[in-house]
Design a protein around this motif. Structure first.
Motif, PDB file in Angstrom:
ATOM      1  N   CYS A   1       1.054  -1.040  -0.053  1.00 25.59           N
ATOM      2  CA  CYS A   1      -0.048   0.080   0.096  1.00 25.59           C
ATOM      3  C   CYS A   1       0.663   1.239  -0.010  1.00 25.59           C
ATOM      4  O   CYS A   1       1.813   1.257   0.422  1.00 25.59           O
ATOM      5  N   GLY A   2       0.462   2.399  -0.722  1.00 24.53           N
ATOM      6  CA  GLY A   2       1.217   3.410  -0.928  1.00 24.53           C
ATOM      7  C   GLY A   2       1.054   4.161  -2.228  1.00 24.53           C
ATOM      8  O   GLY A   2       0.542   3.390  -3.063  1.00 24.53           O
ATOM      9  N   ASN A   3       1.603   5.272  -2.320  1.00 26.60           N
ATOM     10  CA  ASN A   3       1.652   5.994  -3.601  1.00 26.60           C
ATOM     11  C   ASN A   3       3.297   6.186  -4.250  1.00 26.60           C
ATOM     12  O   ASN A   3       3.685   5.851  -5.052  1.00 26.60           O
TER      13      ASN A   3
ATOM     14  N   SER B   1      -8.287   7.384   1.650  1.00 20.90           N
ATOM     15  CA  SER B   1      -6.996   8.050   2.270  1.00 20.90           C
ATOM     16  C   SER B   1      -6.122   8.681   1.008  1.00 20.90           C
ATOM     17  O   SER B   1      -5.370   9.345   1.379  1.00 20.90           O
TER      18      SER B   1
ATOM     19  N   SER C   1      -8.275   1.507  -4.119  1.00 14.61           N
ATOM     20  CA  SER C   1      -8.005   2.656  -3.312  1.00 14.61           C
ATOM     21  C   SER C   1      -8.264   2.101  -1.931  1.00 14.61           C
ATOM     22  O   SER C   1      -8.911   1.422  -1.723  1.00 14.61           O
ATOM     23  N   GLU C   2      -7.528   2.840  -0.841  1.00 13.82           N
ATOM     24  CA  GLU C   2      -7.669   2.632   0.508  1.00 13.82           C
ATOM     25  C   GLU C   2      -8.834   3.406   0.997  1.00 13.82           C
ATOM     26  O   GLU C   2      -8.848   4.649   1.219  1.00 13.82           O
TER      27      GLU C   2
ATOM     28  N   TRP D   1       3.093   3.836   7.218  1.00 12.07           N
ATOM     29  CA  TRP D   1       2.213   5.411   6.712  1.00 12.07           C
ATOM     30  C   TRP D   1       1.474   5.727   7.736  1.00 12.07           C
ATOM     31  O   TRP D   1       0.801   4.907   8.481  1.00 12.07           O
TER      32      TRP D   1
ATOM     33  N   ARG E   1      -4.348   6.726  -0.804  1.00 14.10           N
ATOM     34  CA  ARG E   1      -3.660   5.565  -1.140  1.00 14.10           C
ATOM     35  C   ARG E   1      -4.089   4.788  -1.919  1.00 14.10           C
ATOM     36  O   ARG E   1      -5.108   4.719  -1.983  1.00 14.10           O
TER      37      ARG E   1
END
Length: 340
Positions: free
Chosen positions: A176-178, A304, A192-193, A236, A306
Protein backbone atom coordinates in the motif's frame (compact mmCIF):
# COMPACT_ATOMS: atom_id res chain seq x y z
CA UNK A 1 24.70 -44.74 -14.41
CA UNK A 2 25.35 -48.00 -16.27
CA UNK A 3 28.55 -48.05 -18.29
CA UNK A 4 28.48 -48.70 -22.02
CA UNK A 5 30.00 -52.17 -21.63
CA UNK A 6 27.22 -53.69 -19.50
CA UNK A 7 25.18 -55.18 -22.28
CA UNK A 8 22.23 -54.14 -24.42
CA UNK A 9 19.05 -54.60 -22.44
CA UNK A 10 15.87 -53.47 -24.16
CA UNK A 11 14.81 -49.91 -23.28
CA UNK A 12 11.55 -48.14 -24.25
CA UNK A 13 12.84 -45.32 -26.41
CA UNK A 14 11.16 -43.92 -29.53
CA UNK A 15 11.31 -45.95 -32.72
CA UNK A 16 14.09 -45.61 -35.31
CA UNK A 17 12.67 -45.15 -38.77
CA UNK A 18 13.48 -47.56 -41.58
CA UNK A 19 15.53 -46.32 -44.49
CA UNK A 20 13.15 -45.14 -47.21
CA UNK A 21 15.23 -46.92 -49.89
CA UNK A 22 14.95 -50.29 -48.13
CA UNK A 23 11.31 -51.54 -48.28
CA UNK A 24 12.29 -54.81 -46.68
CA UNK A 25 13.10 -53.15 -43.34
CA UNK A 26 10.38 -52.38 -40.82
CA UNK A 27 10.38 -49.78 -38.05
CA UNK A 28 11.81 -51.19 -34.83
CA UNK A 29 9.35 -51.61 -32.00
CA UNK A 30 10.28 -50.00 -28.69
CA UNK A 31 10.68 -53.27 -26.82
CA UNK A 32 13.25 -54.46 -29.35
CA UNK A 33 15.43 -51.35 -29.27
CA UNK A 34 18.95 -51.38 -27.82
CA UNK A 35 19.57 -49.97 -24.37
CA UNK A 36 19.43 -46.28 -23.55
CA UNK A 37 23.11 -46.57 -22.58
CA UNK A 38 23.95 -47.56 -26.16
CA UNK A 39 22.32 -44.46 -27.55
CA UNK A 40 23.94 -42.26 -24.91
CA UNK A 41 27.37 -43.75 -25.75
CA UNK A 42 26.73 -43.19 -29.46
CA UNK A 43 25.83 -39.54 -28.83
CA UNK A 44 29.09 -38.91 -26.95
CA UNK A 45 31.17 -40.63 -29.63
CA UNK A 46 29.35 -38.73 -32.37
CA UNK A 47 29.85 -35.45 -30.53
CA UNK A 48 33.62 -35.93 -30.31
CA UNK A 49 34.03 -37.99 -33.50
CA UNK A 50 36.51 -39.92 -31.42
CA UNK A 51 36.17 -43.18 -29.51
CA UNK A 52 39.17 -42.16 -27.40
CA UNK A 53 37.59 -38.89 -26.23
CA UNK A 54 34.26 -40.65 -25.68
CA UNK A 55 35.98 -43.25 -23.52
CA UNK A 56 37.62 -40.49 -21.48
CA UNK A 57 34.30 -38.64 -20.91
CA UNK A 58 32.47 -41.82 -19.93
CA UNK A 59 35.38 -43.16 -17.87
CA UNK A 60 35.58 -46.49 -19.73
CA UNK A 61 38.07 -48.04 -22.11
CA UNK A 62 38.23 -47.28 -25.80
CA UNK A 63 37.66 -50.96 -26.50
CA UNK A 64 34.38 -50.80 -24.57
CA UNK A 65 33.24 -47.85 -26.69
CA UNK A 66 34.12 -49.68 -29.91
CA UNK A 67 32.32 -52.80 -28.70
CA UNK A 68 29.26 -50.84 -27.78
CA UNK A 69 29.09 -49.03 -31.12
CA UNK A 70 29.53 -52.31 -33.03
CA UNK A 71 26.69 -53.83 -31.03
CA UNK A 72 24.46 -50.85 -31.76
CA UNK A 73 25.25 -51.00 -35.47
CA UNK A 74 24.47 -54.72 -35.51
CA UNK A 75 21.18 -54.17 -33.70
CA UNK A 76 20.13 -51.39 -36.09
CA UNK A 77 21.43 -53.10 -39.21
CA UNK A 78 23.45 -50.17 -40.50
CA UNK A 79 26.82 -48.48 -40.17
CA UNK A 80 26.85 -45.37 -38.01
CA UNK A 81 30.52 -44.42 -38.44
CA UNK A 82 33.03 -44.53 -41.27
CA UNK A 83 36.32 -45.76 -39.80
CA UNK A 84 39.28 -43.99 -41.36
CA UNK A 85 42.94 -43.89 -40.46
CA UNK A 86 43.11 -42.07 -37.09
CA UNK A 87 39.62 -40.64 -37.61
CA UNK A 88 35.92 -41.51 -37.76
CA UNK A 89 33.03 -39.81 -39.53
CA UNK A 90 29.28 -40.16 -39.24
CA UNK A 91 27.44 -41.92 -42.03
CA UNK A 92 24.15 -40.48 -43.26
CA UNK A 93 22.39 -43.02 -41.01
CA UNK A 94 24.58 -41.89 -38.12
CA UNK A 95 23.66 -38.26 -38.72
CA UNK A 96 19.95 -39.15 -38.77
CA UNK A 97 20.25 -41.14 -35.57
CA UNK A 98 22.32 -38.44 -33.84
CA UNK A 99 19.61 -35.85 -34.46
CA UNK A 100 16.93 -38.15 -33.06
CA UNK A 101 19.01 -39.28 -30.07
CA UNK A 102 20.04 -35.74 -29.13
CA UNK A 103 16.44 -34.54 -29.28
CA UNK A 104 15.17 -37.56 -27.35
CA UNK A 105 17.78 -37.32 -24.59
CA UNK A 106 17.19 -33.57 -24.25
CA UNK A 107 13.45 -34.13 -23.85
CA UNK A 108 14.07 -36.92 -21.37
CA UNK A 109 16.43 -34.69 -19.37
CA UNK A 110 13.86 -31.87 -19.32
CA UNK A 111 11.12 -34.24 -18.20
CA UNK A 112 13.29 -35.60 -15.38
CA UNK A 113 14.04 -32.04 -14.31
CA UNK A 114 10.31 -31.39 -14.02
CA UNK A 115 9.58 -34.48 -11.93
CA UNK A 116 8.45 -33.59 -8.45
CA UNK A 117 8.04 -29.92 -9.34
CA UNK A 118 4.33 -30.06 -10.13
CA UNK A 119 3.32 -28.92 -6.64
CA UNK A 120 6.00 -26.22 -6.70
CA UNK A 121 4.74 -24.81 -9.98
CA UNK A 122 1.14 -24.95 -8.75
CA UNK A 123 1.99 -23.14 -5.49
CA UNK A 124 1.62 -19.37 -5.34
CA UNK A 125 3.37 -17.65 -2.42
CA UNK A 126 1.95 -14.29 -1.35
CA UNK A 127 3.17 -11.83 1.27
CA UNK A 128 1.10 -9.26 3.13
CA UNK A 129 0.14 -7.94 6.55
CA UNK A 130 -1.66 -10.15 9.07
CA UNK A 131 -4.97 -8.42 8.44
CA UNK A 132 -4.51 -8.56 4.68
CA UNK A 133 -3.58 -12.24 4.75
CA UNK A 134 -6.42 -13.36 7.03
CA UNK A 135 -9.26 -11.08 5.90
CA UNK A 136 -8.48 -10.55 2.22
CA UNK A 137 -6.01 -13.02 0.75
CA UNK A 138 -7.25 -16.16 2.51
CA UNK A 139 -10.92 -15.72 1.45
CA UNK A 140 -9.79 -14.88 -2.08
CA UNK A 141 -7.48 -17.90 -2.21
CA UNK A 142 -10.32 -20.13 -1.01
CA UNK A 143 -12.62 -18.78 -3.70
CA UNK A 144 -9.96 -19.25 -6.38
CA UNK A 145 -9.25 -22.82 -5.29
CA UNK A 146 -12.95 -23.63 -5.49
CA UNK A 147 -12.58 -22.95 -9.22
CA UNK A 148 -9.05 -24.40 -9.54
CA UNK A 149 -8.62 -27.21 -6.95
CA UNK A 150 -5.11 -28.00 -8.21
CA UNK A 151 -3.82 -24.57 -7.15
CA UNK A 152 -1.85 -24.24 -3.91
CA UNK A 153 -1.22 -21.13 -1.82
CA UNK A 154 1.37 -20.16 0.76
CA UNK A 155 0.48 -16.97 2.66
CA UNK A 156 3.27 -15.20 4.54
CA UNK A 157 2.21 -12.43 6.93
CA UNK A 158 4.07 -9.86 8.97
CA UNK A 159 3.26 -6.48 10.48
CA UNK A 160 6.88 -5.96 11.52
CA UNK A 161 9.01 -6.92 8.54
CA UNK A 162 8.61 -4.89 5.35
CA UNK A 163 11.36 -6.97 3.74
CA UNK A 164 9.03 -9.98 3.65
CA UNK A 165 7.94 -8.93 0.16
CA UNK A 166 11.51 -9.40 -1.07
CA UNK A 167 11.93 -13.00 0.08
CA UNK A 168 13.05 -15.23 -2.78
CA UNK A 169 10.09 -17.61 -2.58
CA UNK A 170 7.48 -14.83 -2.64
CA UNK A 171 5.68 -14.55 -5.99
CA UNK A 172 3.27 -11.74 -5.12
CA UNK A 173 3.26 -9.10 -2.40
CA UNK A 174 0.35 -6.85 -1.44
CA UNK A 175 1.62 -3.34 -0.75
CA UNK A 176 0.00 0.00 0.00
CA UNK A 177 1.23 3.49 -0.82
CA UNK A 178 1.78 5.88 -3.65
CA UNK A 179 5.29 7.27 -3.53
CA UNK A 180 6.95 3.84 -3.75
CA UNK A 181 4.72 2.34 -6.43
CA UNK A 182 5.35 2.86 -10.14
CA UNK A 183 2.62 1.12 -12.12
CA UNK A 184 3.96 -1.22 -14.77
CA UNK A 185 4.57 -4.83 -15.65
CA UNK A 186 5.45 -5.76 -12.07
CA UNK A 187 3.16 -3.35 -10.17
CA UNK A 188 -0.59 -3.94 -10.58
CA UNK A 189 -3.02 -1.46 -8.96
CA UNK A 190 -6.02 -3.05 -7.22
CA UNK A 191 -8.11 -0.48 -5.35
CA UNK A 192 -7.97 2.66 -3.27
CA UNK A 193 -7.72 2.55 0.50
CA UNK A 194 -11.27 3.34 1.62
CA UNK A 195 -12.88 2.88 5.03
CA UNK A 196 -16.51 2.99 6.17
CA UNK A 197 -18.08 2.95 9.64
CA UNK A 198 -19.41 -0.60 10.13
CA UNK A 199 -21.04 -2.60 12.88
CA UNK A 200 -23.08 -5.76 13.29
CA UNK A 201 -26.81 -5.74 12.37
CA UNK A 202 -27.63 -6.53 15.99
CA UNK A 203 -25.65 -3.59 17.31
CA UNK A 204 -27.27 -1.27 14.77
CA UNK A 205 -30.72 -2.44 15.85
CA UNK A 206 -29.93 -1.91 19.55
CA UNK A 207 -28.01 1.36 19.40
CA UNK A 208 -29.19 2.97 16.16
CA UNK A 209 -30.40 4.36 14.04
CA UNK A 210 -27.30 6.30 12.98
CA UNK A 211 -28.35 8.71 10.27
CA UNK A 212 -25.85 11.53 10.87
CA UNK A 213 -22.35 11.88 12.34
CA UNK A 214 -24.01 13.40 15.43
CA UNK A 215 -26.03 10.21 15.91
CA UNK A 216 -22.81 8.20 15.74
CA UNK A 217 -21.55 9.89 18.91
CA UNK A 218 -23.88 7.55 20.86
CA UNK A 219 -21.96 4.52 19.59
CA UNK A 220 -19.22 2.55 21.29
CA UNK A 221 -16.07 3.27 19.27
CA UNK A 222 -13.30 0.72 18.71
CA UNK A 223 -9.98 1.57 17.08
CA UNK A 224 -6.52 0.37 16.13
CA UNK A 225 -3.69 1.20 18.55
CA UNK A 226 -0.96 3.45 17.11
CA UNK A 227 1.54 0.61 17.69
CA UNK A 228 -0.03 -1.14 14.72
CA UNK A 229 1.04 1.68 12.43
CA UNK A 230 4.57 2.23 13.71
CA UNK A 231 5.92 -1.16 12.60
CA UNK A 232 8.39 -1.38 9.73
CA UNK A 233 5.83 -3.12 7.52
CA UNK A 234 3.09 -0.51 8.02
CA UNK A 235 4.88 2.80 8.02
CA UNK A 236 2.31 5.24 6.64
CA UNK A 237 -0.10 7.53 8.50
CA UNK A 238 -3.14 5.57 9.76
CA UNK A 239 -6.81 6.30 9.33
CA UNK A 240 -8.50 6.88 12.68
CA UNK A 241 -11.90 8.01 13.89
CA UNK A 242 -10.51 11.53 14.28
CA UNK A 243 -9.73 11.53 10.53
CA UNK A 244 -13.21 10.34 9.63
CA UNK A 245 -14.90 13.02 11.74
CA UNK A 246 -12.51 15.69 10.45
CA UNK A 247 -13.59 14.79 6.92
CA UNK A 248 -17.35 14.45 7.50
CA UNK A 249 -18.06 16.58 10.59
CA UNK A 250 -15.06 18.65 11.61
CA UNK A 251 -17.11 20.42 14.30
CA UNK A 252 -17.42 17.18 16.27
CA UNK A 253 -14.86 15.40 18.42
CA UNK A 254 -15.28 11.63 18.68
CA UNK A 255 -15.28 10.17 22.21
CA UNK A 256 -12.36 8.05 23.38
CA UNK A 257 -12.61 4.48 22.02
CA UNK A 258 -13.83 1.87 24.48
CA UNK A 259 -11.67 -0.85 22.94
CA UNK A 260 -8.23 -0.38 21.37
CA UNK A 261 -5.94 -3.07 19.95
CA UNK A 262 -3.06 -3.32 17.50
CA UNK A 263 -4.73 -6.36 15.88
CA UNK A 264 -7.25 -5.55 13.17
CA UNK A 265 -8.50 -9.10 13.31
CA UNK A 266 -9.58 -8.59 16.94
CA UNK A 267 -11.39 -5.40 15.95
CA UNK A 268 -13.35 -7.22 13.26
CA UNK A 269 -14.23 -10.03 15.67
CA UNK A 270 -15.42 -7.50 18.27
CA UNK A 271 -17.56 -5.69 15.71
CA UNK A 272 -19.11 -8.95 14.46
CA UNK A 273 -19.85 -9.83 18.10
CA UNK A 274 -21.85 -6.59 18.42
CA UNK A 275 -19.50 -4.75 20.74
CA UNK A 276 -19.38 -1.43 18.84
CA UNK A 277 -18.44 0.32 15.59
CA UNK A 278 -15.15 0.23 13.73
CA UNK A 279 -13.65 1.75 10.62
CA UNK A 280 -13.94 -1.04 8.09
CA UNK A 281 -11.34 -1.20 5.35
CA UNK A 282 -13.47 -2.24 2.39
CA UNK A 283 -11.26 -5.05 1.19
CA UNK A 284 -10.82 -6.41 4.72
CA UNK A 285 -14.51 -6.52 5.68
CA UNK A 286 -16.06 -7.26 2.29
CA UNK A 287 -16.66 -10.90 3.20
CA UNK A 288 -18.38 -10.03 6.49
CA UNK A 289 -20.49 -7.39 4.71
CA UNK A 290 -21.40 -9.80 1.91
CA UNK A 291 -22.46 -12.42 4.48
CA UNK A 292 -24.47 -9.89 6.50
CA UNK A 293 -22.33 -10.16 9.63
CA UNK A 294 -21.37 -6.50 9.30
CA UNK A 295 -23.26 -3.59 7.74
CA UNK A 296 -22.17 -0.17 6.56
CA UNK A 297 -23.87 2.32 8.83
CA UNK A 298 -24.32 4.98 6.13
CA UNK A 299 -22.76 6.08 2.90
CA UNK A 300 -19.99 8.28 4.28
CA UNK A 301 -16.69 6.69 3.22
CA UNK A 302 -13.22 8.07 3.80
CA UNK A 303 -10.63 7.71 1.01
CA UNK A 304 -7.04 7.99 2.24
CA UNK A 305 -5.67 8.80 -1.21
CA UNK A 306 -3.45 5.72 -1.09
CA UNK A 307 -3.69 2.69 -3.36
CA UNK A 308 -3.21 -1.04 -2.81
CA UNK A 309 -1.02 -2.80 -5.35
CA UNK A 310 0.17 -6.26 -6.24
CA UNK A 311 3.95 -6.41 -6.57
CA UNK A 312 4.81 -9.25 -8.94
CA UNK A 313 8.15 -11.03 -8.81
CA UNK A 314 9.63 -12.64 -11.97
CA UNK A 315 8.43 -16.04 -10.72
CA UNK A 316 4.82 -14.81 -10.84
CA UNK A 317 5.08 -14.32 -14.60
CA UNK A 318 6.18 -17.95 -15.02
CA UNK A 319 3.35 -19.52 -13.01
CA UNK A 320 -0.04 -19.96 -14.60
CA UNK A 321 -1.87 -19.89 -11.28
CA UNK A 322 -0.06 -16.75 -10.16
CA UNK A 323 -1.24 -14.99 -13.30
CA UNK A 324 -4.69 -16.51 -12.89
CA UNK A 325 -4.93 -15.35 -9.28
CA UNK A 326 -3.88 -11.81 -10.21
CA UNK A 327 -6.67 -11.69 -12.82
CA UNK A 328 -9.07 -13.15 -10.23
CA UNK A 329 -8.19 -10.46 -7.67
CA UNK A 330 -8.61 -7.70 -10.23
CA UNK A 331 -12.03 -9.04 -11.19
CA UNK A 332 -13.19 -9.38 -7.58
CA UNK A 333 -11.88 -5.89 -6.75
CA UNK A 334 -14.12 -4.10 -9.22
CA UNK A 335 -16.55 -3.29 -6.40
CA UNK A 336 -13.88 -1.22 -4.64
CA UNK A 337 -13.11 2.10 -6.38
CA UNK A 338 -9.68 2.77 -7.80
CA UNK A 339 -8.93 6.46 -7.72
CA UNK A 340 -5.16 6.42 -8.14
Amino acid sequence: MNGPDQGDKAFPIDRVRARPDDPGRRPARRRHLPSLGSFATFEVAAKHLSFTLAASELNVTQAAISQHIRGLEKALGCKLFLRKHNAIELTSEGETLLEAVTSGLDRLSDAIGQLGRGDENATVTIAGTYAGASHYLKPMADAYRALHPEARFTLLASDENDRLQNFEEVDIAVICGNERSEIGHNIVPLFSEIVDPVCSPGYLARSGPFETPEDLLRAEFMELHRLHWTSEAINWYPLRWSDWFRHHADHLDPPAPGFVTNSYGLLVEAAVAGQGVILGWRHLVQQQVAEGRLVRIFDRPLDSGRTYYLKLKPSAHRKAHAQGFVAFLKEKSRGIPLNG
